[in-house]
Design a protein around this motif. Structure first.
Motif, PDB file in Angstrom:
ATOM      1  N   GLY A 171       0.855  -1.223  -0.037  1.00  0.00           N
ATOM      2  CA  GLY A 171      -0.056   0.161   0.038  1.00  0.00           C
ATOM      3  C   GLY A 171       0.710   1.195   0.122  1.00  0.00           C
ATOM      4  O   GLY A 171       0.157   2.478   0.123  1.00  0.00           O
ATOM      5  N   GLY A 172       2.343   1.038  -0.215  1.00  0.00           N
ATOM      6  CA  GLY A 172       2.872   2.246  -0.442  1.00  0.00           C
ATOM      7  C   GLY A 172       3.049   2.915  -1.725  1.00  0.00           C
ATOM      8  O   GLY A 172       2.504   2.340  -2.625  1.00  0.00           O
ATOM      9  N   TYR A 173       3.882   3.818  -1.817  1.00  0.00           N
ATOM     10  CA  TYR A 173       4.347   4.354  -3.064  1.00  0.00           C
ATOM     11  C   TYR A 173       4.894   3.480  -4.194  1.00  0.00           C
ATOM     12  O   TYR A 173       4.384   3.462  -5.444  1.00  0.00           O
ATOM     13  N   ILE A 174       5.633   2.585  -3.716  1.00  0.00           N
ATOM     14  CA  ILE A 174       6.249   1.615  -4.663  1.00  0.00           C
ATOM     15  C   ILE A 174       5.266   0.762  -5.397  1.00  0.00           C
ATOM     16  O   ILE A 174       4.979   0.428  -6.578  1.00  0.00           O
ATOM     17  N   PHE A 224      -4.976   2.487   1.099  1.00  0.00           N
ATOM     18  CA  PHE A 224      -3.567   2.475   1.215  1.00  0.00           C
ATOM     19  C   PHE A 224      -3.007   4.075   1.338  1.00  0.00           C
ATOM     20  O   PHE A 224      -3.381   5.003   1.531  1.00  0.00           O
ATOM     21  N   MET A 225      -1.568   4.141   0.984  1.00  0.00           N
ATOM     22  CA  MET A 225      -0.710   5.165   1.101  1.00  0.00           C
ATOM     23  C   MET A 225      -0.892   6.020   2.527  1.00  0.00           C
ATOM     24  O   MET A 225      -1.069   7.069   2.734  1.00  0.00           O
ATOM     25  N   ASP A 247      -7.303  13.149   1.702  1.00  0.00           N
ATOM     26  CA  ASP A 247      -8.001  13.325   0.480  1.00  0.00           C
ATOM     27  C   ASP A 247      -7.208  12.941  -0.671  1.00  0.00           C
ATOM     28  O   ASP A 247      -7.761  12.500  -1.678  1.00  0.00           O
ATOM     29  N   LEU A 248      -5.741  13.027  -0.729  1.00  0.00           N
ATOM     30  CA  LEU A 248      -4.938  12.518  -1.704  1.00  0.00           C
ATOM     31  C   LEU A 248      -5.144  10.879  -1.807  1.00  0.00           C
ATOM     32  O   LEU A 248      -5.401  10.525  -2.991  1.00  0.00           O
ATOM     33  N   ARG A 249      -5.348  10.352  -0.684  1.00  0.00           N
ATOM     34  CA  ARG A 249      -5.402   8.873  -0.577  1.00  0.00           C
ATOM     35  C   ARG A 249      -6.822   8.492  -1.233  1.00  0.00           C
ATOM     36  O   ARG A 249      -6.820   7.579  -2.077  1.00  0.00           O
ATOM     37  N   TYR A 298       5.701  -8.212  -4.672  1.00  0.00           N
ATOM     38  CA  TYR A 298       5.477  -7.512  -3.062  1.00  0.00           C
ATOM     39  C   TYR A 298       6.260  -6.268  -3.341  1.00  0.00           C
ATOM     40  O   TYR A 298       7.365  -6.202  -3.469  1.00  0.00           O
ATOM     41  N   ALA A 299       5.551  -5.431  -2.968  1.00  0.00           N
ATOM     42  CA  ALA A 299       6.002  -4.125  -2.517  1.00  0.00           C
ATOM     43  C   ALA A 299       5.461  -3.627  -1.170  1.00  0.00           C
ATOM     44  O   ALA A 299       4.631  -2.711  -0.959  1.00  0.00           O
TER      45      ALA A 299
END
Length: 461
Positions: A178-181, A205-206, A212-214, A261-262
């Motif tokens: 759920g991160g940027y990668i 995620f994020m 709001d961005l998420r 996997y990230a």
């Protein structure tokens, strides 16, 4: 110092932080060597942000071709070659690797092609030939490595390292994380035509980015065709009849051609011999350092992702430069990690600097929010309904802009410039006093006048 030791500085790891530290230290007259077991350039140049951005560019073209019709262009038959993309990417990485090597050599830094491990506070051992080398200062800059969970069949999964070297583009892929990668690679594979599912074990995620961005990013990714599945995780992977079967925690089974996997990165400290020198580590295996990047051992320093402070290439470079200035130029420099402009090359792109709304409310109590969401001008002819979103977080008393958060085309380019204003402590009045550049999306940042209120407050008014 070199009368007592073989080198004034020995750097373990030739990534962005280590290379910058070595070059600057050498420019101040230090005798410097760098040990690197793979390639010069580190994660960013070899298997991270540079090749990933090239793949992001590639993944946009299908959408660009489609949108061209609204502007009068007729695009003929198109086709995509994964092999050609990867070959061209590899050629560019080779070029950059060569530049890094030449820059080190030009600075007078010796490059040693070997893994190096610590023997004691002033000695390293080269794994390639067993040679032992002494140095007045040792800098550890070995970065981080992708994390893979311990579950049955995880050996069938790839990480971002292997994603850059796949023989073919998978027809179906599941990206876990759920991160940027994770969101960047989900966008890449989806844009290149793979059937893409992204799994994340949490509700959204994020984590750590503005709410709001998420939310808007999730909506836009789904519109583009990514199958987002939150509150979902894999418990086992099995290869059957040429495909992968992913057993999920809820009992469901996904069938796919590849799983990536990230799920984060961990400091690359295993087997480095840090215990031989008594270097203190944190709970994630990160090297603990002070504000000048010095460990608990006076002769040993560390910069970059291995310290798990702010895991970004420009930060590692800044830390490497500050280390060299502090130790070899008698000019103490501490890096400020409090305000770091960041770009996420998701689709759509995100740019952020400063505090999120939640962080600002926690630290400052009442805050003012200015935000807008709109369809960019390009979309009026292209037919795209992709949103652009912008948000300012402002401290009421001082009117200082505490955070800026953007989602939409060129957000990374925008946030670099906006980051200057936020770092300087710019105020909302100064933003307002800046003449808008028209017609651009960025003009919204200096024309936002009305404070945002939640629906309940608007109804009360």
């Amino acid at each position: 110092m070199t009368g007592k030791y073989d080198y004034d500085l020995f750097v373990i790891g030739a990534g962005s932080g280590g290379v910058r530290a070595a070059r600057i230290a050498a420019s101040h007259g230090a005798k410097v060597a760098v040990a690197e077991e793979y390639r010069v350039g580190g994660t960013c140049v070899i298997r991270g942000c540079v090749p990933k951005k090239l793949l992001v560019y590639a993944s946009h073209f299908a959408e660009d071709f489609e949108e061209a019709a609204g502007f009068g262009w007729t695009v003929g038959e198109t086709s995509f070659s994964w092999k050609k993309l990867i070959a061209n990417k590899d050629r560019e990485i080779d070029r950059l690797n060569g530049i890094y090597i030449r820059n080190l050599e030009k600075a007078g830094v010796e490059i040693i092609e070997s893994r190096a491990v610590l023997k004691d506070a002033n000695t390293v051992r080269l794994v390639a030939d067993g040679r032992e080398i002494t140095a007045g200062r040792i800098l550890v800059a070995v970065g981080a490595t992708p994390f893979r969970p311990d579950l049955p069949g995880v050996e069938h999964a790839i990480t971002s390292n292997e994603a850059f070297h796949l023989d073919a583009l998978p027809g179906r892929i599941v990206v876990v994380g759920g991160g940027y990668i994770a969101v960047e690679f989900a966008g890449i594979f989806n844009g290149l035509g793979a059937e893409t599912i992204q799994l994340y074990r949490g509700p959204l995620f994020m984590r750590g980015f503005d709410e709001d961005l998420r939310k808007i990013l999730a909506e836009e990714m789904v519109k583009k065709g990514v199958d987002l599945r939150m509150n979902s995780d894999i418990v086992a992977i099995e290869r059957k009849a040429g495909e992968l079967h992913l057993k999920l925690a809820d009992g469901d089974v996904l069938k796919t051609d590849a799983v990536m996997y990230a799920t984060g990165r961990v400091p690359n400290t295993a087997g480095l011999g840090l215990e031989n020198a008594g270097v203190a580590l944190g709970p994630k295996g990160e090297i603990l350092v002070d504000r000048f990047s010095k460990t608990n051992i006076d002769s040993i320093y560390a910069v970059g992702d291995v310290t798990d402070r702010a895991n970004l290439t420009p930060v590692a470079i800044r830390e490497g430069q500050a280390f060299a200035e502090t130790v070899f130029n008698d000019n103490p420099v501490a890096v400020d990690h409090s305000i770091i402009p960041t770009a996420i090359f998701s689709q759509p792109e995100m740019g952020t600097v400063g505090l999120t709304e939640v962080e600002a409310r926690t630290r400052h109590g009442e805050i003012d929010i200015y935000k807008t969401s709109f369809r960019p001008m390009k979309g009026t002819l292209s037919g795209s309904d992709e949103k652009t979103f912008m948000k300012l977080v402002v401290e009421p008393a001082s009117q200082r802009v505490l955070g800026v958060h953007i989602l939409g085309p060129a957000s990374g380019e925008l946030i670099q410039a906006v980051g200057i204003a936020v770092t300087m402590g710019g105020t909302k009045a100064q933003f307002d006093a800046t003449i808008a550049v028209h017609p651009t999306a960025a003009e919204e940042l200096v024309t936002l006048k009305e404070k945002w209120q939640p629906p309940a407050a608007r109804a009360a008014d």
